[in-house]
Design an enzyme around this catalytic site. Sequence first.
Site, PDB file in Angstrom:
ATOM      1  N   GLY A   1       0.859  -1.178   0.000  1.00 39.57           N
ATOM      2  CA  GLY A   1       0.000   0.000   0.000  1.00 39.57           C
ATOM      3  C   GLY A   1       0.890   1.219   0.000  1.00 39.57           C
ATOM      4  O   GLY A   1       2.111   1.107   0.154  1.00 39.57           O
TER       5      GLY A   1
ATOM      6  N   GLY B   1       2.945   3.615   1.341  1.00 36.79           N
ATOM      7  CA  GLY B   1       3.580   3.767   2.645  1.00 36.79           C
ATOM      8  C   GLY B   1       4.110   5.169   2.875  1.00 36.79           C
ATOM      9  O   GLY B   1       4.443   5.546   3.998  1.00 36.79           O
ATOM     10  N   ARG B   2       4.218   5.904   1.796  1.00 34.71           N
ATOM     11  CA  ARG B   2       4.724   7.280   1.960  1.00 34.71           C
ATOM     12  C   ARG B   2       4.128   8.207   0.906  1.00 34.71           C
ATOM     13  O   ARG B   2       4.772   9.135   0.438  1.00 34.71           O
ATOM     14  CB  ARG B   2       6.240   7.313   1.892  1.00 34.71           C
ATOM     15  CG  ARG B   2       6.819   6.709   0.628  1.00 34.71           C
ATOM     16  CD  ARG B   2       8.220   7.218   0.464  1.00 34.71           C
ATOM     17  NE  ARG B   2       8.910   6.510  -0.597  1.00 34.71           N
ATOM     18  CZ  ARG B   2      10.121   6.816  -0.977  1.00 34.71           C
ATOM     19  NH1 ARG B   2      10.764   7.801  -0.389  1.00 34.71           N
ATOM     20  NH2 ARG B   2      10.710   6.155  -1.942  1.00 34.71           N
TER      21      ARG B   2
ATOM     22  N   ASP C   1       9.418   5.503   7.402  1.00 37.77           N
ATOM     23  CA  ASP C   1       9.066   6.768   8.064  1.00 37.77           C
ATOM     24  C   ASP C   1       8.035   7.569   7.262  1.00 37.77           C
ATOM     25  O   ASP C   1       7.620   8.645   7.687  1.00 37.77           O
ATOM     26  CB  ASP C   1      10.324   7.614   8.306  1.00 37.77           C
ATOM     27  CG  ASP C   1      11.059   7.932   7.002  1.00 37.77           C
ATOM     28  OD1 ASP C   1      10.577   7.523   5.920  1.00 37.77           O
ATOM     29  OD2 ASP C   1      12.120   8.583   7.066  1.00 37.77           O
TER      30      ASP C   1
ATOM     31  N   ARG D   1       3.156  14.292  -7.641  1.00 41.21           N
ATOM     32  CA  ARG D   1       3.175  13.443  -8.834  1.00 41.21           C
ATOM     33  C   ARG D   1       1.787  13.464  -9.472  1.00 41.21           C
ATOM     34  O   ARG D   1       0.779  13.417  -8.773  1.00 41.21           O
ATOM     35  CB  ARG D   1       3.544  12.037  -8.363  1.00 41.21           C
ATOM     36  CG  ARG D   1       3.505  10.988  -9.391  1.00 41.21           C
ATOM     37  CD  ARG D   1       4.467   9.880  -8.991  1.00 41.21           C
ATOM     38  NE  ARG D   1       3.799   8.833  -8.244  1.00 41.21           N
ATOM     39  CZ  ARG D   1       4.390   7.657  -7.973  1.00 41.21           C
ATOM     40  NH1 ARG D   1       5.622   7.427  -8.342  1.00 41.21           N
ATOM     41  NH2 ARG D   1       3.748   6.743  -7.311  1.00 41.21           N
TER      42      ARG D   1
ATOM     43  N   ARG E   1      -2.505  -0.352 -10.304  1.00 39.91           N
ATOM     44  CA  ARG E   1      -1.343  -1.181 -10.664  1.00 39.91           C
ATOM     45  C   ARG E   1      -1.784  -2.617 -10.845  1.00 39.91           C
ATOM     46  O   ARG E   1      -2.878  -2.987 -10.384  1.00 39.91           O
ATOM     47  CB  ARG E   1      -0.328  -1.168  -9.507  1.00 39.91           C
ATOM     48  CG  ARG E   1      -0.015   0.185  -8.956  1.00 39.91           C
ATOM     49  CD  ARG E   1       0.113   0.135  -7.421  1.00 39.91           C
ATOM     50  NE  ARG E   1       0.052   1.508  -6.883  1.00 39.91           N
ATOM     51  CZ  ARG E   1       1.105   2.276  -6.690  1.00 39.91           C
ATOM     52  NH1 ARG E   1       2.292   1.797  -6.908  1.00 39.91           N
ATOM     53  NH2 ARG E   1       0.961   3.512  -6.261  1.00 39.91           N
TER      54      ARG E   1
ATOM     55  N   ASP F   1       3.795  -4.098  -8.254  1.00 43.72           N
ATOM     56  CA  ASP F   1       3.172  -2.904  -7.656  1.00 43.72           C
ATOM     57  C   ASP F   1       3.658  -1.628  -8.340  1.00 43.72           C
ATOM     58  O   ASP F   1       3.126  -0.549  -8.085  1.00 43.72           O
ATOM     59  CB  ASP F   1       3.446  -2.823  -6.145  1.00 43.72           C
ATOM     60  CG  ASP F   1       4.914  -3.000  -5.816  1.00 43.72           C
ATOM     61  OD1 ASP F   1       5.481  -4.040  -6.183  1.00 43.72           O
ATOM     62  OD2 ASP F   1       5.507  -2.082  -5.215  1.00 43.72           O
ATOM     63  N   ASN F   2       4.660  -1.746  -9.198  1.00 43.80           N
ATOM     64  CA  ASN F   2       5.152  -0.568  -9.923  1.00 43.80           C
ATOM     65  C   ASN F   2       4.768  -0.613 -11.396  1.00 43.80           C
ATOM     66  O   ASN F   2       5.302   0.147 -12.201  1.00 43.80           O
ATOM     67  CB  ASN F   2       6.677  -0.462  -9.783  1.00 43.80           C
ATOM     68  CG  ASN F   2       7.094  -0.124  -8.360  1.00 43.80           C
ATOM     69  OD1 ASN F   2       6.304   0.434  -7.597  1.00 43.80           O
ATOM     70  ND2 ASN F   2       8.303  -0.473  -7.984  1.00 43.80           N
TER      71      ASN F   2
HETATM   72  P1  AMP Z   1       8.868   1.436  -4.085  1.00 47.33           P
HETATM   73  O1  AMP Z   1      10.066   0.540  -4.193  1.00 47.33           O
HETATM   74  O2  AMP Z   1       9.187   2.890  -4.041  1.00 47.33           O
HETATM   75  O3  AMP Z   1       7.829   1.109  -5.094  1.00 47.33           O
HETATM   76  O4  AMP Z   1       8.223   1.137  -2.651  1.00 47.33           O
HETATM   77  C1  AMP Z   1       7.741  -0.126  -2.268  1.00 47.33           C
HETATM   78  C2  AMP Z   1       6.837   0.003  -1.063  1.00 47.33           C
HETATM   79  O5  AMP Z   1       7.547   0.522   0.069  1.00 47.33           O
HETATM   80  C3  AMP Z   1       5.660   0.937  -1.271  1.00 47.33           C
HETATM   81  O6  AMP Z   1       4.548   0.399  -0.623  1.00 47.33           O
HETATM   82  C4  AMP Z   1       6.121   2.218  -0.614  1.00 47.33           C
HETATM   83  O7  AMP Z   1       5.055   3.016  -0.214  1.00 47.33           O
HETATM   84  C5  AMP Z   1       6.934   1.703   0.559  1.00 47.33           C
HETATM   85  N1  AMP Z   1       7.954   2.653   1.027  1.00 47.33           N
HETATM   86  C6  AMP Z   1       9.091   3.027   0.394  1.00 47.33           C
HETATM   87  N2  AMP Z   1       9.785   3.925   1.132  1.00 47.33           N
HETATM   88  C7  AMP Z   1       9.072   4.146   2.254  1.00 47.33           C
HETATM   89  C8  AMP Z   1       9.242   4.963   3.420  1.00 47.33           C
HETATM   90  N3  AMP Z   1      10.303   5.765   3.568  1.00 47.33           N
HETATM   91  N4  AMP Z   1       8.285   4.927   4.360  1.00 47.33           N
HETATM   92  C9  AMP Z   1       7.207   4.126   4.240  1.00 47.33           C
HETATM   93  N5  AMP Z   1       6.985   3.330   3.192  1.00 47.33           N
HETATM   94  C10 AMP Z   1       7.899   3.326   2.200  1.00 47.33           C
HETATM   95 MG    MG Z   2       6.100   1.588  -5.807  1.00 44.57          MG
END
Ligand code: AMP
Ligand code: MG
Length: 477
Positions: free
Chosen positions: A88, A90-91, A123, A174, A181, A250-251
């Site tokens: 989900g 996360g940030r 975070d 963004r 996705r 998820d991307n």
């Molecule tokens: P990503 O590799 O950027 O697609 O991130 C994969 C997952 O990790 C997604 O669910 C993001 O929301 C979560 N995520 C990445 N960085 C952070 C962060 N600093 N704090 C919380 N969730 C994160």
């Molecule tokens: Mg992602």
Amino acid sequence: MVGLNWRFDNSYVRLPEAFYARLGPTPVKAPKLVIFNHALAQELGLKPGEVAEEALAAVFAGNVLPDDAAPLAQAYAGHQFGGFTMLGDGRAIVLGEHITPRGQRVDIQLKGSGPTPFSRMGDGRAALGPMLREYIISEAMHALGIPTSRSLAVVATGEAVHRERFLPGAVLTRVAASHLRVGTFQYVAARRDMDGLRTLVDYAIERHYPQLKGSESPALALLWAVMERQVDLIVNWMRVGFIHGVMNTDNMTISGETIDYGPCAFMDTYDPATTFSSIDHGRRYAFGNQPGIARWNLTRLAEALLPLIDAETDKGVALAGEKLEAFDELYVARWAAMMRRKLGLSGEDAGDTALIEDLLGWMERHRADYTNTFRMLTVERDGEGIYGGEVFVAWRDRWRARRGDHAAARLLMETANPAYIPRNHLVEAALETAGKGDLAPFNALLDVLVKPYKERPGLAAYTEPNPEENYRTFCGT
Ligand code: AMP
Ligand code: MG
């Protein structure tokens, strides 16, 4: 917000509650606008000119919400490097959907906007360098004519984020056709929520493939439509040497846009094994693996959709399998058409595949720069160094004979072969000075990258390959 001229119409929040968590961004200490995309704002019909800079910073930091926003964090799942996880945002927080003057619906998302129920150990924040990196690379991709999320603003938060060391924090705005996705479907399917799955299919069709409304089998029609868009997207990536770096499900969007510029980078020397991501030890997401991974991800989408494709599993597998089987042929045909454009070849000739493969093989053996080789052919510059060798000269003669008139070919080639791509060392250097508060090199680089196909005098330094051979990129920064 007074003056910005938002037109929100939030459809995602009308979907079942299990699809998201409703919450807003966490305010930041001292928002300061670092960069704002005026050209994009205009396309969106926003009117930032009437708003003071501090007010803009407050909005794009998430401190002040637009009036009709319905902020939420989306739930999704995903295969990350092959392993399935419930995830989900996360940030990130989707503020809502804005309707542009041309009637397009776009998500307005803040990235780095604070913790959510999906943050796990994170975070919820982002560092300035990576957000500026996403900004410049996504805008370069857009200018290259490749479907992508856009970047509207970067705001420094005045707070530090802790990674390996303390870094300045930032929030990126963004803009995307949506954030649906493959992993969104996997999330609903994993919950065995058949009504939810049907709702999600209808929603995706309404939003991205309205021509499929009323299809006999909406799920199957959607699978095929997403496959076509993803094939076109990957072919575009292969055209310019783009390596996404983290093609987890998820991307991978349903809209066919590129999203999530984490460890991505552009290839200099041609080598299908090129991998920049420091965590991709198995080279799963190497340049040359991208089409195969796209097919793998689409197979995961098919699995999620299976119960809707046919009530009998065997029949569903056969029907979805038929579509997936067509991937390779579709990809090869569109890839070859793209390569013909890169070489300025009109029509089709039985020898084209060999002509293309021979060039690529030569480039790999001689570690030729992917972008500059095609650009040299585009403008018929005289070859020096490796381009003076016997094998290359013989290939070039063969190519000229097949290509015919240069002027006509050049028109085709100039739209396929950029002169300027975001060279990794230039991006790094621009980010480093930006981190010290000087955005001049960043803006100069951005100016070059937003007109990638037109060679201009005085910009030769922007065409140099990275002198550093072992460039590395990092995830989740
Ligand atoms: P990503 O590799 O950027 O697609 O991130 C994969 C997952 O990790 C997604 O669910 C993001 O929301 C979560 N995520 C990445 N960085 C952070 C962060 N600093 N704090 C919380 N969730 C994160
Ligand atoms: Mg992602």
